[in-house]
Design an enzyme around this catalytic site. Structure first.
Site, PDB file in Angstrom:
ATOM      1  N   ASP A  23      32.975  43.428  50.842  1.00  0.00           N
ATOM      2  CA  ASP A  23      32.461  42.826  52.086  1.00  0.00           C
ATOM      3  C   ASP A  23      33.547  42.778  53.166  1.00  0.00           C
ATOM      4  O   ASP A  23      33.246  42.532  54.335  1.00  0.00           O
ATOM      5  CB  ASP A  23      31.918  41.412  51.825  1.00  0.00           C
ATOM      6  CG  ASP A  23      32.947  40.424  51.280  1.00  0.00           C
ATOM      7  OD1 ASP A  23      34.080  40.839  50.964  1.00  0.00           O
ATOM      8  OD2 ASP A  23      32.614  39.228  51.167  1.00  0.00           O
ATOM      9  N   GLU A  24      34.809  43.020  52.770  1.00  0.00           N
ATOM     10  CA  GLU A  24      35.906  42.870  53.745  1.00  0.00           C
ATOM     11  C   GLU A  24      35.837  43.924  54.853  1.00  0.00           C
ATOM     12  O   GLU A  24      36.484  43.781  55.886  1.00  0.00           O
ATOM     13  CB  GLU A  24      37.262  42.904  53.023  1.00  0.00           C
ATOM     14  CG  GLU A  24      37.320  41.825  51.956  1.00  0.00           C
ATOM     15  CD  GLU A  24      38.694  41.553  51.364  1.00  0.00           C
ATOM     16  OE1 GLU A  24      39.695  41.855  52.032  1.00  0.00           O
ATOM     17  OE2 GLU A  24      38.748  41.038  50.238  1.00  0.00           O
ATOM     18  N   TYR A  77      44.044  47.138  53.479  1.00  0.00           N
ATOM     19  CA  TYR A  77      43.093  47.299  52.360  1.00  0.00           C
ATOM     20  C   TYR A  77      41.681  47.514  52.876  1.00  0.00           C
ATOM     21  O   TYR A  77      41.014  48.496  52.514  1.00  0.00           O
ATOM     22  CB  TYR A  77      43.140  46.066  51.448  1.00  0.00           C
ATOM     23  CG  TYR A  77      41.944  45.960  50.518  1.00  0.00           C
ATOM     24  CD1 TYR A  77      41.728  46.911  49.520  1.00  0.00           C
ATOM     25  CD2 TYR A  77      41.014  44.916  50.639  1.00  0.00           C
ATOM     26  CE1 TYR A  77      40.628  46.830  48.668  1.00  0.00           C
ATOM     27  CE2 TYR A  77      39.913  44.829  49.790  1.00  0.00           C
ATOM     28  CZ  TYR A  77      39.716  45.787  48.812  1.00  0.00           C
ATOM     29  OH  TYR A  77      38.621  45.706  47.979  1.00  0.00           O
ATOM     30  N   LYS A  84      39.127  50.813  52.610  1.00  0.00           N
ATOM     31  CA  LYS A  84      37.806  50.787  51.973  1.00  0.00           C
ATOM     32  C   LYS A  84      36.728  51.182  52.991  1.00  0.00           C
ATOM     33  O   LYS A  84      35.774  51.888  52.654  1.00  0.00           O
ATOM     34  CB  LYS A  84      37.503  49.402  51.395  1.00  0.00           C
ATOM     35  CG  LYS A  84      38.336  49.005  50.199  1.00  0.00           C
ATOM     36  CD  LYS A  84      38.149  49.887  48.973  1.00  0.00           C
ATOM     37  CE  LYS A  84      36.805  49.731  48.319  1.00  0.00           C
ATOM     38  NZ  LYS A  84      36.717  50.490  47.030  1.00  0.00           N
TER      39      LYS A  84
HETATM   40  P1  NAD Z   1      41.685  46.314  40.229  1.00  0.00           P
HETATM   41  O1  NAD Z   1      42.864  46.466  41.127  1.00  0.00           O
HETATM   42  O2  NAD Z   1      41.662  45.203  39.236  1.00  0.00           O
HETATM   43  O3  NAD Z   1      41.480  47.652  39.398  1.00  0.00           O
HETATM   44  C1  NAD Z   1      41.571  48.934  39.968  1.00  0.00           C
HETATM   45  C2  NAD Z   1      41.650  49.954  38.838  1.00  0.00           C
HETATM   46  O4  NAD Z   1      41.724  51.260  39.445  1.00  0.00           O
HETATM   47  C3  NAD Z   1      42.898  49.800  37.975  1.00  0.00           C
HETATM   48  O5  NAD Z   1      42.538  49.920  36.607  1.00  0.00           O
HETATM   49  C4  NAD Z   1      43.791  50.941  38.405  1.00  0.00           C
HETATM   50  O6  NAD Z   1      44.633  51.431  37.363  1.00  0.00           O
HETATM   51  C5  NAD Z   1      42.763  51.991  38.816  1.00  0.00           C
HETATM   52  N1  NAD Z   1      43.281  52.968  39.784  1.00  0.00           N
HETATM   53  C6  NAD Z   1      44.033  52.697  40.904  1.00  0.00           C
HETATM   54  N2  NAD Z   1      44.321  53.851  41.530  1.00  0.00           N
HETATM   55  C7  NAD Z   1      43.722  54.856  40.832  1.00  0.00           C
HETATM   56  C8  NAD Z   1      43.641  56.243  40.996  1.00  0.00           C
HETATM   57  N3  NAD Z   1      44.247  56.870  42.018  1.00  0.00           N
HETATM   58  N4  NAD Z   1      42.945  56.974  40.099  1.00  0.00           N
HETATM   59  C9  NAD Z   1      42.341  56.355  39.036  1.00  0.00           C
HETATM   60  N5  NAD Z   1      42.395  55.048  38.822  1.00  0.00           N
HETATM   61  C10 NAD Z   1      43.070  54.294  39.714  1.00  0.00           C
HETATM   62  O7  NAD Z   1      40.440  46.250  41.196  1.00  0.00           O
HETATM   63  P2  NAD Z   1      39.057  45.481  41.003  1.00  0.00           P
HETATM   64  O8  NAD Z   1      39.203  44.097  41.504  1.00  0.00           O
HETATM   65  O9  NAD Z   1      38.559  45.734  39.642  1.00  0.00           O
HETATM   66  O10 NAD Z   1      38.147  46.260  42.058  1.00  0.00           O
HETATM   67  C11 NAD Z   1      37.377  47.403  41.663  1.00  0.00           C
HETATM   68  C12 NAD Z   1      36.633  47.920  42.875  1.00  0.00           C
HETATM   69  O11 NAD Z   1      35.791  46.903  43.395  1.00  0.00           O
HETATM   70  C13 NAD Z   1      37.562  48.329  44.034  1.00  0.00           C
HETATM   71  O12 NAD Z   1      37.041  49.499  44.608  1.00  0.00           O
HETATM   72  C14 NAD Z   1      37.478  47.162  45.002  1.00  0.00           C
HETATM   73  O13 NAD Z   1      37.680  47.606  46.315  1.00  0.00           O
HETATM   74  C15 NAD Z   1      36.069  46.687  44.778  1.00  0.00           C
HETATM   75  N6  NAD Z   1      35.820  45.261  45.023  1.00  0.00           N
HETATM   76  C16 NAD Z   1      36.621  44.307  44.451  1.00  0.00           C
HETATM   77  C17 NAD Z   1      36.335  42.950  44.671  1.00  0.00           C
HETATM   78  C18 NAD Z   1      37.144  41.858  44.025  1.00  0.00           C
HETATM   79  O14 NAD Z   1      36.906  40.676  44.311  1.00  0.00           O
HETATM   80  N7  NAD Z   1      38.075  42.157  43.137  1.00  0.00           N
HETATM   81  C19 NAD Z   1      35.250  42.584  45.487  1.00  0.00           C
HETATM   82  C20 NAD Z   1      34.461  43.602  46.045  1.00  0.00           C
HETATM   83  C21 NAD Z   1      34.753  44.924  45.804  1.00  0.00           C
HETATM   84  P1  TYD Z   2      42.517  37.000  47.131  1.00  0.00           P
HETATM   85  O1  TYD Z   2      42.173  36.541  45.755  1.00  0.00           O
HETATM   86  O2  TYD Z   2      43.801  37.743  47.338  1.00  0.00           O
HETATM   87  O3  TYD Z   2      41.274  37.843  47.664  1.00  0.00           O
HETATM   88  P2  TYD Z   2      40.961  38.408  49.174  1.00  0.00           P
HETATM   89  O4  TYD Z   2      42.193  38.349  49.982  1.00  0.00           O
HETATM   90  O5  TYD Z   2      40.529  39.800  48.877  1.00  0.00           O
HETATM   91  O6  TYD Z   2      39.863  37.536  49.696  1.00  0.00           O
HETATM   92  O7  TYD Z   2      42.534  35.736  48.084  1.00  0.00           O
HETATM   93  C1  TYD Z   2      41.406  34.878  48.187  1.00  0.00           C
HETATM   94  C2  TYD Z   2      41.725  33.846  49.244  1.00  0.00           C
HETATM   95  O8  TYD Z   2      42.771  33.012  48.754  1.00  0.00           O
HETATM   96  C3  TYD Z   2      42.234  34.456  50.530  1.00  0.00           C
HETATM   97  O9  TYD Z   2      41.752  33.668  51.628  1.00  0.00           O
HETATM   98  C4  TYD Z   2      43.743  34.308  50.437  1.00  0.00           C
HETATM   99  C5  TYD Z   2      43.910  33.046  49.629  1.00  0.00           C
HETATM  100  N1  TYD Z   2      45.115  32.989  48.765  1.00  0.00           N
HETATM  101  C6  TYD Z   2      45.948  31.856  48.810  1.00  0.00           C
HETATM  102  O10 TYD Z   2      45.698  30.889  49.557  1.00  0.00           O
HETATM  103  N2  TYD Z   2      47.044  31.834  48.000  1.00  0.00           N
HETATM  104  C7  TYD Z   2      47.378  32.883  47.180  1.00  0.00           C
HETATM  105  O11 TYD Z   2      48.429  32.816  46.492  1.00  0.00           O
HETATM  106  C8  TYD Z   2      46.505  34.016  47.124  1.00  0.00           C
HETATM  107  C9  TYD Z   2      46.805  35.187  46.232  1.00  0.00           C
HETATM  108  C10 TYD Z   2      45.380  34.026  47.942  1.00  0.00           C
END
Ligand code: NAD
Ligand code: TYD
Length: 353
Positions: free
Chosen positions: A134-135, A159, A163
């Site tokens: 959603d970012e 980031y 995306k």
């Molecule tokens: P993460 O950072 O935990 O995991 C990413 C994975 O991708 C890792 O296992 C890493 O080794 C692998 N990777 C990185 N670069 C690579 C490459 N070049 N080739 C193959 N593998 C590679 O991320 P996540 O939190 O699991 O997020 C997964 C997806 O969901 C991402 O696309 C992210 O943008 C999206 N997303 C995440 C969140 C969240 O809250 N974490 C929310 C919405 C969308």
């Molecule tokens: P994060 O988990 O990094 O996710 P995103 O930046 O993708 O939303 O952060 C969630 C929220 O928490 C964000 O507003 C930043 C804040 N945050 C802190 O206040 N302290 C921290 O140490 C971290 C990692 C995040």
């Protein structure tokens, strides 16, 4: 079979486990580069399961992807692979451009070549599912309506910009080449196997370690939290029944200010694992310098996926956060495996000053 990329990361790993927990499920080829965020320990329960084939590699490697597609002939690609941490993107954006933009471009081109040569029902059924955030929509004011799929893209961090660029490429490959794509834009996830650089696992582990709980700025930034298992079920629904070329927002209907999230974690820990001095973990909270360009509020209007596909999250924040805290208490071995030297280097770089 289906090809999952990034399946050793937080959401991809949960997705692989979710998918294969159904004994009749198709197999998964799991391609992951194993960056600092990829952990094979997440997939340990799949050892010996022939339905899971792990390949160590990069989504930017054209030869490897081409070879995998020819060999396994997957009916879908689900692209989770990404650099995913906003703070790291501020310190060093290059990897984000390389994996999130160039890597996705390469995956799209390989998918296009493979899909173009398919025939009949195999061609019709093929899907490229791009997992996004959603970012990309930027930051909301308190009075704004939550993000709809029609909101303009206004990414603010390296980031989210990377995306957003990948989402645009996916869209263009549908409109120009007819590649059968779907994109999902999800809010902040939390749950098991979450790497402890992100807010929720960082706070749980710092609390238990007796460290400070770093809250950026005034702690009043709002995120819309979704339990990771609900994200997995939403992706499966969109993959199965989503309309081609469409995007679907996925969210938890759970807007919370960061400080509220941190206080909730402290309260649960006070109950499940009280400090030896019986004080609340909240005494460890420390307000620190804000993130540059920090987005104030994210919120998802998940009405489209509910109306079209009947999906709603199963967990509330209260049930999901309790499960999550309990999972970290129950899984110290997984935690020990991921908090390696490079993790400590990151904490120093980000928090020392
Ligand atoms: P993460 O950072 O935990 O995991 C990413 C994975 O991708 C890792 O296992 C890493 O080794 C692998 N990777 C990185 N670069 C690579 C490459 N070049 N080739 C193959 N593998 C590679 O991320 P996540 O939190 O699991 O997020 C997964 C997806 O969901 C991402 O696309 C992210 O943008 C999206 N997303 C995440 C969140 C969240 O809250 N974490 C929310 C919405 C969308
Ligand atoms: P994060 O988990 O990094 O996710 P995103 O930046 O993708 O939303 O952060 C969630 C929220 O928490 C964000 O507003 C930043 C804040 N945050 C802190 O206040 N302290 C921290 O140490 C971290 C990692 C995040």
């Amino acid at each position: 079979m289906v090809l999952v990329t990034g399946g050793a990361g937080f959401i991809g790993g949960n997705f692989v486990l979710h998918w294969l927990s159904d004994m009749s499920a198709e197999g998964i080829i799991n391609l992951d580069k194993l960056t600092y965020a990829g952990n094979l320990a997440t997939l340990a329960s799949l050892e010996g399961d022939s339905r899971h084939i792990f390949i160590h590699g990069d989504i930017g490697d054209q030869d490897l992807i081409g070879k995998l597609l020819q060999e396994y002939k997957p009916r879908a690609i689900i692209n989770f692979a990404a650099e995913s941490h906003v703070d790291r993107s501020i310190h060093g954006p290059a990897d984000f451009i390389q994996t999130n933009v160039v890597g996705t471009f390469n995956l799209l081109e390989c998918a296009r070549e493979y899909w173009s040569a398919l025939q009949g029902s195999e061609k019709e059924q093929f899907r490229f599912h791009h997992v996004s955030t959603d970012e990309v929509y930027g930051s909301l004011a308190d009075s704004d309506h939550a993000f709809r799929e029609t909101n303009p893209y206004e990414p603010n961090s390296p980031y989210s910009a990377s995306k957003a660029a990948s989402d645009h490429l996916v869209r263009a490959w549908f409109h120009t080449y007819g590649l059968p794509v779907v994109t999902t834009n999800c809010s902040n996830n939390y749950g098991p196997y979450h790497f402890p650089e992100k807010l929720i696992p960082l706070i749980i582990l710092n609390a238990l370690d007796g460290k400070l709980l770093p809250v950026y700025g005034d702690g009043q930034q709002i995120r819309d939290w979704l339990y990771v298992g609900d994200h997995c079920s939403a992706i499966r629904e969109v993959l199965a029944n989503g309309r081609l070329g469409e995007t679907y927002n996925i969210g938890g209907w759970n807007e919370k200010a960061n400080l509220e999230v941190v206080n909730t974690i402290c309260k649960i820990l006070d109950e499940l694992k009280p400090r030896t001095d019986k004080k609340s973990y909240a005494v460890q909270i420390a307000f620190i310098k804000d993130r540059p360009g920090h987005d104030r509020r994210y919120a998802i209007d998940a009405g489209k996926i509910e109306k079209e596909l009947g999906w709603r999250p199963a967990e509330t924040f209260d049930t999901g956060i309790r499960k999550t805290v309990q999972w970290y208490l129950d899984n110290p071995a997984w935690v020990q495996g991921v908090v390696t030297g490079s993790y400590h280097d990151w904490l120093e770089k980000q928090y020392l000053n």
